[in-house]
Design a protein around this motif. Structure first.
Motif, PDB file in Angstrom:
ATOM      1  N   LEU A 199       0.861  -1.184   0.000  1.00 39.51           N
ATOM      2  CA  LEU A 199       0.000   0.000   0.000  1.00 39.51           C
ATOM      3  C   LEU A 199       0.893   1.228   0.000  1.00 39.51           C
ATOM      4  CD1 LEU A 199      -2.657  -0.940   2.722  1.00 39.51           C
ATOM      5  CD2 LEU A 199      -3.033  -0.859   0.242  1.00 39.51           C
ATOM      6  N   LEU A 200       0.433   2.305  -0.611  1.00 38.86           N
ATOM      7  CA  LEU A 200       1.225   3.529  -0.646  1.00 38.86           C
ATOM      8  C   LEU A 200       1.513   4.059   0.746  1.00 38.86           C
ATOM      9  CD1 LEU A 200      -0.226   5.593  -3.642  1.00 38.86           C
ATOM     10  CD2 LEU A 200       1.767   4.103  -3.599  1.00 38.86           C
ATOM     11  N   LEU A 201       0.603   3.870   1.672  1.00 42.03           N
ATOM     12  CA  LEU A 201       0.776   4.424   3.009  1.00 42.03           C
ATOM     13  C   LEU A 201       1.491   3.478   3.969  1.00 42.03           C
ATOM     14  CD1 LEU A 201      -2.624   6.301   3.464  1.00 42.03           C
ATOM     15  CD2 LEU A 201      -0.467   7.127   2.522  1.00 42.03           C
ATOM     16  N   ASP A 202       1.908   2.308   3.497  1.00 46.25           N
ATOM     17  CA  ASP A 202       2.673   1.392   4.348  1.00 46.25           C
ATOM     18  C   ASP A 202       4.030   1.996   4.717  1.00 46.25           C
ATOM     19  OD1 ASP A 202       0.825  -0.672   4.373  1.00 46.25           O
ATOM     20  OD2 ASP A 202       1.748  -1.770   2.711  1.00 46.25           O
ATOM     21  N   PRO A 203       4.504   1.754   5.939  1.00 48.47           N
ATOM     22  CA  PRO A 203       5.885   2.126   6.269  1.00 48.47           C
ATOM     23  C   PRO A 203       6.849   1.301   5.419  1.00 48.47           C
ATOM     24  CG  PRO A 203       4.623   1.589   8.252  1.00 48.47           C
ATOM     25  CD  PRO A 203       3.809   1.148   7.086  1.00 48.47           C
ATOM     26  N   LEU A 204       7.864   1.943   4.877  1.00 50.43           N
ATOM     27  CA  LEU A 204       8.859   1.241   4.074  1.00 50.43           C
ATOM     28  C   LEU A 204       9.521   0.122   4.864  1.00 50.43           C
ATOM     29  CD1 LEU A 204      10.671   0.926   1.566  1.00 50.43           C
ATOM     30  CD2 LEU A 204      12.080   2.801   2.468  1.00 50.43           C
ATOM     31  N   SER A 205       9.717   0.342   6.166  1.00 51.56           N
ATOM     32  CA  SER A 205      10.413  -0.636   7.009  1.00 51.56           C
ATOM     33  C   SER A 205       9.640  -1.940   7.160  1.00 51.56           C
ATOM     34  CB  SER A 205      10.683  -0.041   8.393  1.00 51.56           C
ATOM     35  OG  SER A 205       9.467   0.317   9.031  1.00 51.56           O
ATOM     36  N   GLN A 206       8.374  -1.938   6.776  1.00 54.99           N
ATOM     37  CA  GLN A 206       7.593  -3.181   6.799  1.00 54.99           C
ATOM     38  C   GLN A 206       8.176  -4.190   5.811  1.00 54.99           C
ATOM     39  OE1 GLN A 206       3.342  -2.411   6.827  1.00 54.99           O
ATOM     40  NE2 GLN A 206       2.922  -4.291   5.669  1.00 54.99           N
ATOM     41  N   TYR A 207       8.841  -3.688   4.792  1.00 51.12           N
ATOM     42  CA  TYR A 207       9.424  -4.547   3.744  1.00 51.12           C
ATOM     43  C   TYR A 207      10.952  -4.502   3.754  1.00 51.12           C
ATOM     44  CZ  TYR A 207       4.608  -3.813   2.352  1.00 51.12           C
ATOM     45  OH  TYR A 207       3.238  -3.725   2.363  1.00 51.12           O
ATOM     46  N   LEU A 208      11.507  -3.323   4.051  1.00 51.71           N
ATOM     47  CA  LEU A 208      12.962  -3.150   4.136  1.00 51.71           C
ATOM     48  C   LEU A 208      13.275  -2.674   5.557  1.00 51.71           C
ATOM     49  CD1 LEU A 208      13.631  -1.244   0.754  1.00 51.71           C
ATOM     50  CD2 LEU A 208      13.499  -3.715   1.139  1.00 51.71           C
ATOM     51  N   PRO A 209      13.506  -3.623   6.489  1.00 48.01           N
ATOM     52  CA  PRO A 209      13.623  -3.300   7.927  1.00 48.01           C
ATOM     53  C   PRO A 209      14.718  -2.298   8.257  1.00 48.01           C
ATOM     54  CG  PRO A 209      13.460  -5.676   7.576  1.00 48.01           C
ATOM     55  CD  PRO A 209      13.638  -5.072   6.232  1.00 48.01           C
ATOM     56  N   GLU A 210      15.728  -2.184   7.399  1.00 51.21           N
ATOM     57  CA  GLU A 210      16.844  -1.281   7.704  1.00 51.21           C
ATOM     58  C   GLU A 210      16.421   0.191   7.753  1.00 51.21           C
ATOM     59  OE1 GLU A 210      17.298  -2.369   3.209  1.00 51.21           O
ATOM     60  OE2 GLU A 210      16.606  -3.298   5.059  1.00 51.21           O
TER      61      GLU A 210
END
Length: 377
Positions: free
Chosen positions: A78-89
């Motif tokens: 989703l556009l509003l997802d935190p990026l860290s949900q997929y790229l934890p760094e």
């Protein structure tokens, strides 16, 4: 339609600073004009050939954003997802702050980088490929710097500003490529081949040329003001790793090949052959202006007056502001060596323009070319 004014402009450009230029115009899925002039090899006076391969640079960004929108359509992101949900760094980012006395300090980001921030250039990244963490990663990977490793390295660098508060042209779309890798489970370049390039029948768009394609890769130039001539400068300085599928600047292509992709977007995401790479709803979202009161002042390049910024593309929002003959909603982007896309679903118009000159004279060329094309319709 008489495209004499466009041909005259191309002739003028190639007798000026631009070694060669080519334009392809499609109207309602038909090629109505294609013209090229100039020398692909200035020293040897070799005329520009058909199907010459060149660096797209930032026009790669359009395809990267289309690929990521495909994942939005599938419900994978989703556009509003935190990026860290997929790229934890990217979970614990530091923001670089400067006091009035010039003292620099670092503070934890107040809000997370979102997926949307990657699309809209609002994540807080820079375009500094020489940043210490990135250069360390290049050395550590023996010059390969795979896409996923690039993202890990960038995450070690402090942000320039709080996510979402400014627009800054940056390596956001390279990180988007890494996101696509993680979510799709495929190398980014492979994903593009499987989901966009091959389905559209594109044979010459790639991050890595084969032996036969290499023979069609033409010289690249830089205009030297002191010598008052274009001098040879090959290579792509943005692709700093041999395995970095740079979503921001890495693809190579031809005029005819990339026009197939652009024209599918003109068709609201579907090619004339019926191959659908995006839904109409996604194309409309892509060309919606995503700037707001905080970010709009940053999008201030003079050749973008009258344009907003969508999901990886400029989008026409004010004819009075731009002085452009194109309609509201016309969109696209350009590349460092001077190529430019015009995508206009409402008019059924696709324009693919190419040249291969760093310090591309973009501010002079692109607005004039756009008006010349629209004057001929």
């Amino acid at each position: 339609m008489d495209f004499t004014p466009v041909a005259s402009l191309i002739d003028r450009l190639t007798s000026w600073r631009v070694p060669w230029a080519e334009v392809l115009v499609m109207h309602h899925n038909e090629i109505v004009f294609q013209y090229r002039n100039g020398f692909e090899n200035v020293e040897e006076k070799t005329p520009i050939r058909d199907n010459a391969i060149f660096n797209l640079y930032s026009m790669t960004k359009i395809m990267t954003c289309v690929a990521a929108l495909q994942l939005v359509e599938k419900g994978d992101i989703l556009l509003l997802d935190p990026l860290s949900q997929y790229l934890p760094e990217f979970a614990e980012m530091q923001v670089k702050k400067t006091l009035p006395n010039g003292e620099v300090y670092y503070e934890k980001a107040a809000r997370p980088i979102t997926v949307r921030d990657l699309f809209t250039m609002t994540a807080g990244f820079s375009y500094d490929i020489n940043a210490p963490s990135i250069q360390e990663a290049v050395e550590r990977t023996n010059g390969t710097l795979p896409t996923r490793e690039f993202a890990r390295a960038l995450a070690k660098e402090p942000l320039m500003f709080e996510p979402g508060t400014h627009w800054n042209y940056s390596m956001c779309h390279d990180v988007l490529g890494a996101l696509i890798e993680v979510v799709s489970g495929k190398r980014f370049g492979t994903y593009l081949q499987d989901e966009i390039i091959k389905p559209l029948g594109m044979n010459d768009t790639t991050f890595d040329l084969n032996e036969k394609q290499q023979t069609r890769l033409i010289p690249q130039y830089l205009f030297d003001e002191q010598q008052d001539k274009a001098v040879r400068m090959d290579g792509n300085g943005f692709r700093i790793g041999t395995e970095l599928d740079s979503g921001g600047a890495g693809l190579l292509s031809t005029v005819t090949d990339y026009a197939k992709f652009l024209n599918a977007l003109t068709g609201y995401g579907t090619s004339p052959e019926g191959v659908r790479i995006l839904s109409r709803a996604s194309v409309e979202l892509m060309r919606t202006d995503h700037l707001n009161d905080m970010t709009r002042p940053d999008f201030s390049w003079d050749h973008m007056y009258g344009y907003g910024y969508g999901l990886g593309v400029r989008t026409h929002i004010s004819k009075a502001g731009s002085g452009s003959l194109s309609p509201i909603g016309e969109f696209g982007w350009a590349g460092a060596a001077g190529c430019m896309a015009i995508i206009d679903p409402d008019s059924g118009l696709t324009v693919m323009y190419a040249q291969h000159l760093l310090n591309s004279q973009e501010h002079y060329v692109h607005r004039r070319l756009r008006n010349a094309v629209y004057s001929c319709l």
